[in-house]
Design a protein around this motif. Structure first.
Motif, PDB file in Angstrom:
ATOM      1  N   ASN A  91       0.807  -1.217   0.000  1.00 27.86           N
ATOM      2  CA  ASN A  91       0.000   0.000   0.000  1.00 27.86           C
ATOM      3  C   ASN A  91       0.843   1.271   0.000  1.00 27.86           C
ATOM      4  OD1 ASN A  91      -2.474  -1.262  -0.133  1.00 27.86           O
ATOM      5  ND2 ASN A  91      -2.749  -1.353   2.082  1.00 27.86           N
ATOM      6  N   LEU A  92       2.150   1.150   0.208  1.00 24.34           N
ATOM      7  CA  LEU A  92       3.026   2.313   0.066  1.00 24.34           C
ATOM      8  C   LEU A  92       2.993   2.840  -1.368  1.00 24.34           C
ATOM      9  CD1 LEU A  92       6.189   1.321   2.158  1.00 24.34           C
ATOM     10  CD2 LEU A  92       4.363   2.912   2.796  1.00 24.34           C
ATOM     11  N   PHE A  93       2.804   1.946  -2.319  1.00 23.42           N
ATOM     12  CA  PHE A  93       2.710   2.377  -3.714  1.00 23.42           C
ATOM     13  C   PHE A  93       1.409   3.135  -3.963  1.00 23.42           C
ATOM     14  CE2 PHE A  93       5.297  -1.614  -4.088  1.00 23.42           C
ATOM     15  CZ  PHE A  93       6.499  -0.978  -4.351  1.00 23.42           C
ATOM     16  N   VAL A  94       0.336   2.704  -3.294  1.00 17.28           N
ATOM     17  CA  VAL A  94      -0.937   3.418  -3.431  1.00 17.28           C
ATOM     18  C   VAL A  94      -0.812   4.822  -2.843  1.00 17.28           C
ATOM     19  CG1 VAL A  94      -3.389   3.389  -2.842  1.00 17.28           C
ATOM     20  CG2 VAL A  94      -2.214   1.245  -3.349  1.00 17.28           C
ATOM     21  N   LEU A  95      -0.110   4.940  -1.705  1.00 14.63           N
ATOM     22  CA  LEU A  95       0.122   6.255  -1.111  1.00 14.63           C
ATOM     23  C   LEU A  95       0.967   7.132  -2.035  1.00 14.63           C
ATOM     24  CD1 LEU A  95       0.803   5.446   2.664  1.00 14.63           C
ATOM     25  CD2 LEU A  95      -1.131   6.708   1.713  1.00 14.63           C
ATOM     26  N   ASN A  96       1.993   6.549  -2.626  1.00 14.36           N
ATOM     27  CA  ASN A  96       2.846   7.307  -3.543  1.00 14.36           C
ATOM     28  C   ASN A  96       2.053   7.775  -4.758  1.00 14.36           C
ATOM     29  OD1 ASN A  96       5.744   8.096  -4.041  1.00 14.36           O
ATOM     30  ND2 ASN A  96       5.344   6.995  -5.936  1.00 14.36           N
ATOM     31  N   GLY A 139       5.222  10.538 -12.596  1.00 15.01           N
ATOM     32  CA  GLY A 139       5.249   9.788 -11.342  1.00 15.01           C
ATOM     33  C   GLY A 139       4.153   8.742 -11.269  1.00 15.01           C
ATOM     34  N   ALA A 140       2.958   9.090 -11.744  1.00 19.04           N
ATOM     35  CA  ALA A 140       1.853   8.128 -11.727  1.00 19.04           C
ATOM     36  C   ALA A 140       2.124   6.965 -12.669  1.00 19.04           C
ATOM     37  CB  ALA A 140       0.550   8.823 -12.102  1.00 19.04           C
ATOM     38  N   GLY A 141       2.702   7.249 -13.825  1.00 14.25           N
ATOM     39  CA  GLY A 141       3.016   6.183 -14.760  1.00 14.25           C
ATOM     40  C   GLY A 141       4.020   5.197 -14.179  1.00 14.25           C
ATOM     41  N   ALA A 142       5.086   5.726 -13.565  1.00 17.20           N
ATOM     42  CA  ALA A 142       6.092   4.856 -12.961  1.00 17.20           C
ATOM     43  C   ALA A 142       5.524   4.096 -11.762  1.00 17.20           C
ATOM     44  CB  ALA A 142       7.304   5.689 -12.533  1.00 17.20           C
ATOM     45  N   THR A 143       4.680   4.755 -10.964  1.00 20.27           N
ATOM     46  CA  THR A 143       4.082   4.092  -9.802  1.00 20.27           C
ATOM     47  C   THR A 143       3.092   3.017 -10.235  1.00 20.27           C
ATOM     48  OG1 THR A 143       4.295   6.162  -8.547  1.00 20.27           O
ATOM     49  CG2 THR A 143       2.861   4.464  -7.629  1.00 20.27           C
ATOM     50  N   ASN A 144       2.335   3.275 -11.286  1.00 21.30           N
ATOM     51  CA  ASN A 144       1.431   2.246 -11.818  1.00 21.30           C
ATOM     52  C   ASN A 144       2.212   1.009 -12.254  1.00 21.30           C
ATOM     53  OD1 ASN A 144      -1.144   3.374 -11.542  1.00 21.30           O
ATOM     54  ND2 ASN A 144      -0.866   4.651 -13.344  1.00 21.30           N
ATOM     55  N   ILE A 170      12.797   1.003  -1.462  1.00 24.09           N
ATOM     56  CA  ILE A 170      13.810   1.074  -2.519  1.00 24.09           C
ATOM     57  C   ILE A 170      13.159   1.334  -3.871  1.00 24.09           C
ATOM     58  CG2 ILE A 170      15.502  -0.282  -3.812  1.00 24.09           C
ATOM     59  CD1 ILE A 170      16.273  -1.630  -1.191  1.00 24.09           C
ATOM     60  N   LEU A 171      12.052   0.662  -4.140  1.00 26.41           N
ATOM     61  CA  LEU A 171      11.342   0.874  -5.405  1.00 26.41           C
ATOM     62  C   LEU A 171      10.796   2.293  -5.511  1.00 26.41           C
ATOM     63  CD1 LEU A 171       9.395  -2.485  -5.902  1.00 26.41           C
ATOM     64  CD2 LEU A 171      11.256  -1.590  -7.299  1.00 26.41           C
ATOM     65  N   ILE A 172      10.284   2.838  -4.403  1.00 25.24           N
ATOM     66  CA  ILE A 172       9.758   4.207  -4.431  1.00 25.24           C
ATOM     67  C   ILE A 172      10.882   5.207  -4.661  1.00 25.24           C
ATOM     68  CG2 ILE A 172       8.706   6.000  -2.999  1.00 25.24           C
ATOM     69  CD1 ILE A 172       6.939   3.823  -1.779  1.00 25.24           C
ATOM     70  N   ILE A 173      12.040   4.987  -4.032  1.00 26.47           N
ATOM     71  CA  ILE A 173      13.194   5.860  -4.276  1.00 26.47           C
ATOM     72  C   ILE A 173      13.611   5.797  -5.741  1.00 26.47           C
ATOM     73  CG2 ILE A 173      15.654   6.200  -3.772  1.00 26.47           C
ATOM     74  CD1 ILE A 173      15.060   5.272  -0.905  1.00 26.47           C
ATOM     75  N   CYS A 174      13.609   4.588  -6.305  1.00 22.56           N
ATOM     76  CA  CYS A 174      13.942   4.427  -7.722  1.00 22.56           C
ATOM     77  C   CYS A 174      12.929   5.148  -8.617  1.00 22.56           C
ATOM     78  CB  CYS A 174      14.002   2.942  -8.082  1.00 22.56           C
ATOM     79  SG  CYS A 174      15.398   2.055  -7.356  1.00 22.56           S
ATOM     80  N   ILE A 175      11.664   5.115  -8.209  1.00 25.93           N
ATOM     81  CA  ILE A 175      10.638   5.823  -8.988  1.00 25.93           C
ATOM     82  C   ILE A 175      10.955   7.307  -9.071  1.00 25.93           C
ATOM     83  CG2 ILE A 175       8.222   6.596  -8.916  1.00 25.93           C
ATOM     84  CD1 ILE A 175       7.502   3.812  -7.870  1.00 25.93           C
ATOM     85  N   TRP A 176      11.298   7.918  -7.938  1.00 27.52           N
ATOM     86  CA  TRP A 176      11.568   9.358  -7.924  1.00 27.52           C
ATOM     87  C   TRP A 176      12.876   9.704  -8.624  1.00 27.52           C
ATOM     88  CZ3 TRP A 176       7.958  12.749  -7.256  1.00 27.52           C
ATOM     89  CH2 TRP A 176       6.817  12.381  -6.541  1.00 27.52           C
ATOM     90  N   ILE A 177      13.863   8.813  -8.552  1.00 23.46           N
ATOM     91  CA  ILE A 177      15.096   9.026  -9.317  1.00 23.46           C
ATOM     92  C   ILE A 177      14.794   8.973 -10.812  1.00 23.46           C
ATOM     93  CG2 ILE A 177      17.356   8.008  -9.874  1.00 23.46           C
ATOM     94  CD1 ILE A 177      17.565   7.127  -6.970  1.00 23.46           C
ATOM     95  N   VAL A 223       9.463   7.690 -25.061  1.00 26.89           N
ATOM     96  CA  VAL A 223       9.928   6.339 -24.720  1.00 26.89           C
ATOM     97  C   VAL A 223      10.012   6.157 -23.210  1.00 26.89           C
ATOM     98  CG1 VAL A 223      11.856   4.721 -24.895  1.00 26.89           C
ATOM     99  CG2 VAL A 223      11.179   6.075 -26.892  1.00 26.89           C
ATOM    100  N   ILE A 224      10.656   7.097 -22.525  1.00 23.52           N
ATOM    101  CA  ILE A 224      10.924   6.958 -21.092  1.00 23.52           C
ATOM    102  C   ILE A 224       9.650   7.045 -20.258  1.00 23.52           C
ATOM    103  CG2 ILE A 224      12.096   7.997 -19.101  1.00 23.52           C
ATOM    104  CD1 ILE A 224      13.999   6.585 -20.952  1.00 23.52           C
ATOM    105  N   CYS A 225       8.791   7.996 -20.579  1.00 26.74           N
ATOM    106  CA  CYS A 225       7.650   8.303 -19.715  1.00 26.74           C
ATOM    107  C   CYS A 225       6.330   7.708 -20.186  1.00 26.74           C
ATOM    108  CB  CYS A 225       7.502   9.822 -19.580  1.00 26.74           C
ATOM    109  SG  CYS A 225       9.000  10.630 -18.978  1.00 26.74           S
ATOM    110  N   TYR A 226       6.292   7.162 -21.398  1.00 19.69           N
ATOM    111  CA  TYR A 226       5.040   6.584 -21.893  1.00 19.69           C
ATOM    112  C   TYR A 226       5.208   5.119 -22.296  1.00 19.69           C
ATOM    113  CZ  TYR A 226       0.979   5.737 -24.888  1.00 19.69           C
ATOM    114  OH  TYR A 226      -0.142   5.197 -25.451  1.00 19.69           O
ATOM    115  N   VAL A 227       6.132   4.847 -23.212  1.00 21.15           N
ATOM    116  CA  VAL A 227       6.265   3.488 -23.746  1.00 21.15           C
ATOM    117  C   VAL A 227       6.723   2.508 -22.675  1.00 21.15           C
ATOM    118  CG1 VAL A 227       7.498   2.041 -25.393  1.00 21.15           C
ATOM    119  CG2 VAL A 227       6.703   4.305 -26.084  1.00 21.15           C
ATOM    120  N   ILE A 228       7.750   2.868 -21.914  1.00 19.47           N
ATOM    121  CA  ILE A 228       8.297   1.939 -20.918  1.00 19.47           C
ATOM    122  C   ILE A 228       7.288   1.645 -19.800  1.00 19.47           C
ATOM    123  CG2 ILE A 228      10.077   1.644 -19.147  1.00 19.47           C
ATOM    124  CD1 ILE A 228      12.042   2.979 -21.021  1.00 19.47           C
ATOM    125  N   PRO A 229       6.697   2.659 -19.132  1.00 19.29           N
ATOM    126  CA  PRO A 229       5.698   2.335 -18.099  1.00 19.29           C
ATOM    127  C   PRO A 229       4.506   1.548 -18.641  1.00 19.29           C
ATOM    128  CG  PRO A 229       6.387   4.618 -17.890  1.00 19.29           C
ATOM    129  CD  PRO A 229       6.948   4.113 -19.186  1.00 19.29           C
TER     130      PRO A 229
END
Length: 371
Positions: A91-96, A139-144, A170-177, A223-229
């Motif tokens: 649920n940390l991902f839902v909060l993010n 951020g929403a795309g990466a979190t999804n 760790i995954l949330i930190i990677c998302i923001w990076i 590519v980075i923000c649409y295709v990959i997520p």
């Protein structure tokens, strides 16, 4: 980077009007200062000023989205913070996700005011809005994608794939990076910039300035923000559906060999089968992401690589509004359909009239991983 080099006409000529019919042929940007005009792609300044009715429709739409977003994301943040049973690693991902969505919702009042006032918000407000929009969208795309991975691991690998607090953080930190560079580069104008679009009341990254740098940035962002997520989301949810269907098929075959109706205990005859629930959830989540962001991605690609004459103010604003809707509907898809969340909500906010009965452990686990 000198973006003014793309302006082919003197600033005094930009945003002018035709005198024979001043009201109908008044061009966008006619009342802006030369300093403001340097921040606006010349493409928009060749169109007549948008009718007031369209501005008011946009303001009304933003008001509805603001109310839905504040209620939905606000309840998610509050319930998940005060309710101990919901404080799980997954649920940390839902909060993010709710935090990303909230960044967009909080700047909607700026859009509402500027739409009612029919005006360019100014360079500073434009940068703030575009920054929040970038954080929300990317951020929403990466979190999804992370949520899709978590649910795939939970269902396909229930023992070794179990999410822990350390792994989730760790995954949330990677998302923001992953997200922040694509928000800060346009903000600092190191690569691309944030500019007004459509009706000139909202802002995004520049996909219209005819330079190779703009094309490179838009192509990379695509590519980075649409295709990959989107690829991760589709892959993991398709794997979930395949895994559940195969599991249910194996159970039915085993039950047939044992000459019993079902191997499941306490099975509710009126409840939907597990594969149908998960298939619906997967299709809904994939459709929401694709429907919200594909039109805007197409607009950006047309602006950078295609025929820009197709991008009228109205044609560009509609996809921009669709992209904002996902920030308001995400909490309802991910959280309000969550049975444990609904149970907590019925206890803490009974005036909402939500009724949710406690489920058996096996049923709760099945629905929770599917929701």
């Amino acid at each position: 980077m000198d973006f003014n080099r793309s302006v082919s006409r003197p600033l005094s000529q930009l945003g002018s009007s035709f005198m024979e019919n001043e009201e109908e042929l008044q061009l966008m940007g006619w009342n802006l200062t030369p300093e403001d005009l340097t921040h606006i792609p010349e493409h928009w300044l060749s169109y007549p000023e948008v009718r007031s009715l369209y501005h008011y429709i946009l303001a009304f739409s933003y008001t509805i989205l603001f109310c839905l977003g504040v209620i939905g994301n606000g309840l998610v943040l509050w319930i998940f913070c005060v309710s101990k049973p919901l404080r799980t690693p997954s649920n940390l991902f839902v909060l993010n996700l709710a935090l990303c969505d909230f960044s967009m919702v909080l700047v909607l009042p700026i859009l509402i005011y500027d739409s009612i006032d029919h005006k360019y918000p100014g360079h500073l407000q434009c940068q703030i809005f575009a920054l929040c929009g970038s954080i929300s969208g990317i951020g929403a795309g990466a979190t999804n994608a992370a949520i899709a991975y978590d649910r795939y691991s939970t269902i396909a690998k229930p023992f070794e794939g179990r999410m822990t607090y350390g792994k989730a953080l760790i995954l949330i930190i990677c998302i923001w990076i992953y997200v922040l560079p694509w928000c800060l580069l346009p903000l600092t104008e190191k690569w691309n910039r944030f500019v007004p679009e459509g009706f000139l009341t909202s802002c995004s990254f520049d996909y219209l300035t005819p330079t190779e740098e703009t094309k490179a940035f838009v192509g990379t962002m695509f590519v980075i923000c649409y295709v990959i997520p989107m690829s991760f989301i589709i892959y993991f949810y398709s794997q979930i559906v395949c895994h559940v269907f195969n599991h249910e098929k194996a159970l039915r075959e085993q039950a047939k060999k044992m000459n019993v109706e079902s191997l499941r205990s306490n099975q509710d005859a009126n409840a939907q089968s597990a594969e149908v629930r998960i298939a619906k959830a997967a299709i809904t989540i994939c459709f929401l992401f694709v429907a919200a962001w594909t039109p805007y991605a197409v607009v950006a690609m047309i602006g950078a690589f295609g025929d820009q004459s197709l991008l009228t103010p109205i044609a560009s604003m509609l996809p921009a509004v669709f992209a904002k809707t996902v920030a308001c509907f995400d909490p309802y898809v991910y959280a309000i359909s969550h049975p444990k969340y609904r149970l907590e909500l019925s206890k803490r906010v009974p005036c909402l009239g939500i009724t949710e009965k406690p489920l058996a452990t096996s049923d709760t686990q099945s629905i929770t991983t599917a929701a």
